[in-house]
Design a protein around this motif. Sequence first.
Motif, PDB file in Angstrom:
ATOM      1  N   ARG A   9       0.850  -1.192   0.000  1.00 17.59           N
ATOM      2  CA  ARG A   9       0.000   0.000   0.000  1.00 17.59           C
ATOM      3  C   ARG A   9       0.883   1.238   0.000  1.00 17.59           C
ATOM      4  N   PHE A  10       0.448   2.281  -0.715  1.00 23.33           N
ATOM      5  CA  PHE A  10       1.285   3.471  -0.830  1.00 23.33           C
ATOM      6  C   PHE A  10       0.435   4.703  -1.146  1.00 23.33           C
ATOM      7  N   GLY A  11       1.025   5.877  -0.891  1.00 23.36           N
ATOM      8  CA  GLY A  11       0.376   7.155  -1.173  1.00 23.36           C
ATOM      9  C   GLY A  11       1.346   8.267  -0.832  1.00 23.36           C
ATOM     10  N   ILE A  12       0.842   9.513  -0.723  1.00 15.81           N
ATOM     11  CA  ILE A  12       1.710  10.647  -0.391  1.00 15.81           C
ATOM     12  C   ILE A  12       1.268  11.297   0.908  1.00 15.81           C
ATOM     13  N   PHE A  13       2.212  12.007   1.527  1.00 20.49           N
ATOM     14  CA  PHE A  13       1.989  12.702   2.802  1.00 20.49           C
ATOM     15  C   PHE A  13       2.564  14.105   2.641  1.00 20.49           C
ATOM     16  N   VAL A  14       1.699  15.127   2.845  1.00 21.70           N
ATOM     17  CA  VAL A  14       2.111  16.521   2.638  1.00 21.70           C
ATOM     18  C   VAL A  14       1.624  17.372   3.810  1.00 21.70           C
ATOM     19  N   ASP A  15       2.554  17.980   4.521  1.00 23.23           N
ATOM     20  CA  ASP A  15       2.210  18.912   5.614  1.00 23.23           C
ATOM     21  C   ASP A  15       1.172  18.337   6.581  1.00 23.23           C
ATOM     22  N   GLY A  16       1.387  17.111   7.023  1.00 20.80           N
ATOM     23  CA  GLY A  16       0.526  16.530   8.048  1.00 20.80           C
ATOM     24  C   GLY A  16      -0.731  15.866   7.542  1.00 20.80           C
ATOM     25  N   GLY A 106       7.040  17.767  -0.505  1.00 21.94           N
ATOM     26  CA  GLY A 106       6.798  19.158  -0.151  1.00 21.94           C
ATOM     27  C   GLY A 106       5.545  19.712  -0.811  1.00 21.94           C
ATOM     28  N   PRO A 107       4.962  20.767  -0.238  1.00 26.44           N
ATOM     29  CA  PRO A 107       3.701  21.319  -0.760  1.00 26.44           C
ATOM     30  C   PRO A 107       3.818  21.922  -2.154  1.00 26.44           C
ATOM     31  N   GLU A 108       5.031  22.242  -2.584  1.00 23.47           N
ATOM     32  CA  GLU A 108       5.224  22.818  -3.922  1.00 23.47           C
ATOM     33  C   GLU A 108       5.729  21.782  -4.918  1.00 23.47           C
ATOM     34  N   SER A 109       5.760  20.533  -4.530  1.00 29.57           N
ATOM     35  CA  SER A 109       6.314  19.491  -5.387  1.00 29.57           C
ATOM     36  C   SER A 109       5.431  19.224  -6.610  1.00 29.57           C
ATOM     37  N   GLU A 110       6.064  18.763  -7.678  1.00 32.01           N
ATOM     38  CA  GLU A 110       5.325  18.283  -8.840  1.00 32.01           C
ATOM     39  C   GLU A 110       4.555  17.019  -8.443  1.00 32.01           C
ATOM     40  N   PRO A 111       3.538  16.628  -9.244  1.00 32.36           N
ATOM     41  CA  PRO A 111       2.798  15.395  -8.940  1.00 32.36           C
ATOM     42  C   PRO A 111       3.722  14.189  -8.808  1.00 32.36           C
ATOM     43  N   THR A 112       3.354  13.294  -7.910  1.00 32.55           N
ATOM     44  CA  THR A 112       4.106  12.059  -7.698  1.00 32.55           C
ATOM     45  C   THR A 112       3.524  10.953  -8.562  1.00 32.55           C
ATOM     46  N   VAL A 154       7.947   2.044  -7.734  1.00 34.97           N
ATOM     47  CA  VAL A 154       8.879   3.160  -7.560  1.00 34.97           C
ATOM     48  C   VAL A 154       8.117   4.459  -7.747  1.00 34.97           C
ATOM     49  N   ALA A 155       8.722   5.576  -7.345  1.00 35.82           N
ATOM     50  CA  ALA A 155       8.039   6.867  -7.433  1.00 35.82           C
ATOM     51  C   ALA A 155       9.007   7.965  -7.844  1.00 35.82           C
ATOM     52  N   HIS A 156       8.483   8.959  -8.540  1.00 38.17           N
ATOM     53  CA  HIS A 156       9.253  10.161  -8.837  1.00 38.17           C
ATOM     54  C   HIS A 156       8.291  11.319  -9.056  1.00 38.17           C
ATOM     55  N   GLN A 157       8.788  12.534  -8.971  1.00 37.68           N
ATOM     56  CA  GLN A 157       7.982  13.735  -9.172  1.00 37.68           C
ATOM     57  C   GLN A 157       8.266  14.306 -10.560  1.00 37.68           C
ATOM     58  N   ALA A 158       7.199  14.626 -11.279  1.00 32.62           N
ATOM     59  CA  ALA A 158       7.333  15.201 -12.617  1.00 32.62           C
ATOM     60  C   ALA A 158       5.994  15.823 -13.020  1.00 32.62           C
ATOM     61  N   PRO A 159       6.035  16.857 -13.884  1.00 31.36           N
ATOM     62  CA  PRO A 159       4.772  17.442 -14.369  1.00 31.36           C
ATOM     63  C   PRO A 159       3.950  16.409 -15.137  1.00 31.36           C
ATOM     64  N   VAL A 160       2.640  16.605 -15.129  1.00 37.26           N
ATOM     65  CA  VAL A 160       1.735  15.745 -15.895  1.00 37.26           C
ATOM     66  C   VAL A 160       1.416  16.434 -17.206  1.00 37.26           C
ATOM     67  N   SER A 161       1.602  15.737 -18.309  1.00 32.39           N
ATOM     68  CA  SER A 161       1.300  16.311 -19.620  1.00 32.39           C
ATOM     69  C   SER A 161      -0.199  16.544 -19.755  1.00 32.39           C
ATOM     70  N   PRO A 162      -0.615  17.595 -20.479  1.00 29.50           N
ATOM     71  CA  PRO A 162      -2.051  17.854 -20.679  1.00 29.50           C
ATOM     72  C   PRO A 162      -2.730  16.655 -21.338  1.00 29.50           C
ATOM     73  N   PHE A 163      -3.968  16.412 -20.943  1.00 26.51           N
ATOM     74  CA  PHE A 163      -4.728  15.319 -21.542  1.00 26.51           C
ATOM     75  C   PHE A 163      -6.201  15.624 -21.425  1.00 26.51           C
TER      76      PHE A 163
END
Length: 216
Positions: A9-16, A106-112, A154-163
């Motif tokens: 199981r996985f997800g993200i955690f941002v500022d609490g 971080g709160p300003e990070s690109e999507p994970t 695995v995970a990384h942060q990067a912009p999401v292309s328009p769709f």
Amino acid sequence: MSLHSPDLRFGIFVDGRRSYTWRVRAGANQPELFVERENFPRVTHVSLHASGQWYVRATRKRDLHRWPRPNEIVPGYTRALAIVQPVVVAMLDLETPSGARLLRVGPESEPTTFSLFIERPGANMAGWPGKNAMGTAYVGRIPLAHGAGTCCVVAHQAPVSPFSATFPQPSEDELAQMRKTAAEGKLYGTIGGDMSDGPVCLVDGKFPADAFPEAA
């Protein structure tokens, strides 16, 4: 027969606060994977079957989307599925499900982007896909049945292309509930589409109140 199938199981955690988590589970008797999102109707799930026929399935065995297993991106490694979580979906104060692995961003990070790779037997267990080329972070591995390999997330942060995306028309009652939830800032949903290299991408989102305007 094993009483329990391996899962991750996985997800993200941002500022609490955290996102809803995703769960990938290996089949107990076949080298296949099942994927589902926390708080999503259990009648909807993603199945990656050993036959190579993969699908998103809903109530009464209705297939929402079906696609063939993609080709290996490099020998021994198949990118099976991508799950994208922008920081805005870390909106929950709920207790984290037992065993879930939350990636702190971080709160300003690109999507994970969480990528699920199917690895053939003999994969390098000391490394992971994209470690050097993309700077991916290791989330976890689970074994497939019958020694058929592993699933590595695995995970990384990067912009999401328009769709663009199309959706089934909701009923009037469903639409009214969606508008109400969106107005409260709590409408959390997932949309999906095909990627150019074969996998399906599922994108979590928090939908604003103006996403479902009243009819003129």
